[in-house]
Enzyme design. Structure first.
Site, PDB file in Angstrom:
ATOM      1  N   HIS A  86       0.896  -1.161  -0.101  1.00 33.74           N
ATOM      2  CA  HIS A  86       0.039   0.003   0.017  1.00 33.74           C
ATOM      3  C   HIS A  86       0.918   1.349  -0.061  1.00 33.74           C
ATOM      4  O   HIS A  86       2.177   1.100   0.438  1.00 33.74           O
ATOM      5  CB  HIS A  86      -0.945  -0.073   1.049  1.00 33.74           C
ATOM      6  CG  HIS A  86      -2.021  -1.054   1.311  1.00 33.74           C
ATOM      7  ND1 HIS A  86      -2.957  -0.709   2.043  1.00 33.74           N
ATOM      8  CD2 HIS A  86      -2.119  -2.168   0.384  1.00 33.74           C
ATOM      9  CE1 HIS A  86      -3.927  -1.943   1.930  1.00 33.74           C
ATOM     10  NE2 HIS A  86      -3.094  -2.683   1.054  1.00 33.74           N
ATOM     11  N   CYS A 104      -6.287   2.058   5.747  1.00 41.83           N
ATOM     12  CA  CYS A 104      -6.854   0.759   6.095  1.00 41.83           C
ATOM     13  C   CYS A 104      -6.149   0.553   7.590  1.00 41.83           C
ATOM     14  O   CYS A 104      -5.383   1.024   8.075  1.00 41.83           O
ATOM     15  CB  CYS A 104      -6.590  -0.149   5.126  1.00 41.83           C
ATOM     16  SG  CYS A 104      -4.831  -0.655   5.050  1.00 41.83           S
ATOM     17  N   CYS A 141      -2.186  -0.355   7.400  1.00 36.80           N
ATOM     18  CA  CYS A 141      -1.384   1.108   7.290  1.00 36.80           C
ATOM     19  C   CYS A 141      -1.550   1.820   8.490  1.00 36.80           C
ATOM     20  O   CYS A 141      -0.642   2.625   8.929  1.00 36.80           O
ATOM     21  CB  CYS A 141      -1.852   1.774   6.039  1.00 36.80           C
ATOM     22  SG  CYS A 141      -1.322   0.906   4.364  1.00 36.80           S
ATOM     23  N   GLU A 193       1.000   3.775   1.648  1.00 40.08           N
ATOM     24  CA  GLU A 193       1.577   4.197   3.120  1.00 40.08           C
ATOM     25  C   GLU A 193       2.821   3.355   3.406  1.00 40.08           C
ATOM     26  O   GLU A 193       3.673   3.837   4.022  1.00 40.08           O
ATOM     27  CB  GLU A 193       0.633   3.939   4.287  1.00 40.08           C
ATOM     28  CG  GLU A 193      -0.646   5.006   4.072  1.00 40.08           C
ATOM     29  CD  GLU A 193      -1.913   4.311   3.197  1.00 40.08           C
ATOM     30  OE1 GLU A 193      -2.897   4.707   3.604  1.00 40.08           O
ATOM     31  OE2 GLU A 193      -1.584   3.421   2.482  1.00 40.08           O
TER      32      GLU A 193
END
Length: 165
Positions: free
Chosen positions: A66, A95, A98, A68
């Protein structure tokens, strides 16, 4: 105005909006590569960019890639340790994975664009960065350039539906 409302521009330059533009650039690159268009940058207190990231799940075949996480890894390499005591700016609300990584990396501040109604773990479904049961909490500002961030995602998914994917 709550933290999920679109943040209006101030008369003075808004550093968060400036950093969000860089995150949006990363999101566009992710979308062009076939990944969900989410981008992130990590900024030190003096304005130095420590790390950049964009979704790379499809490109790398990695479920943890992801934006992040990619940005945190980049920043940790830049500073030479895992404590990323800086601001992470990301185009969509993180999410659970993260948000947990932000806590574990000791990120001081999170700035995000649009909410994540299906997996938001900052304000929408969960409040991980503010949970008093965890050993670290961070300042949160949501809604920065939210419309622009949401439009990128909406256009990406509309195109996938058009293609029948």
């Amino acid at each position: 105005m709550n933290e999920l409302d679109e943040q209006p521009p101030d008369d003075a330059p808004d550093d968060d909006a400036r950093w969000m533009q860089l995150a949006i650039d990363e999101a566009r690159l992710a979308g062009a590569a076939g990944d969900v268009p989410v981008g992130a940058v990590i900024v030190a207190a003096d304005g130095t960019i420590l790390g950049r990231g964009r979704n790379r799940r499809e490109v790398d075949g990695d479920p943890t890639a992801h934006a992040e996480i990619v940005a945190l890894r980049d920043a940790a390499r830049t500073i030479g340790h895992w404590r990323v005591e800086a601001t992470l700016v990301v185009t969509q609300e993180p999410c659970p994975m993260c948000a947990g990584a932000l806590v574990n990396a000791r990120v001081r501040r999170l700035v995000y664009g649009c909410p994540n109604p299906k997996a938001g773990a900052v304000a929408t479904l969960y409040q991980i960065p503010q949970d008093p049961r965890l050993n670290h909490r961070l300042e949160v500002r949501g809604g920065v350039l939210a419309s622009e961030c949401a439009t990128l995602l909406q256009q990406f998914f509309a195109e996938l539906r058009r293609q029948g994917s």
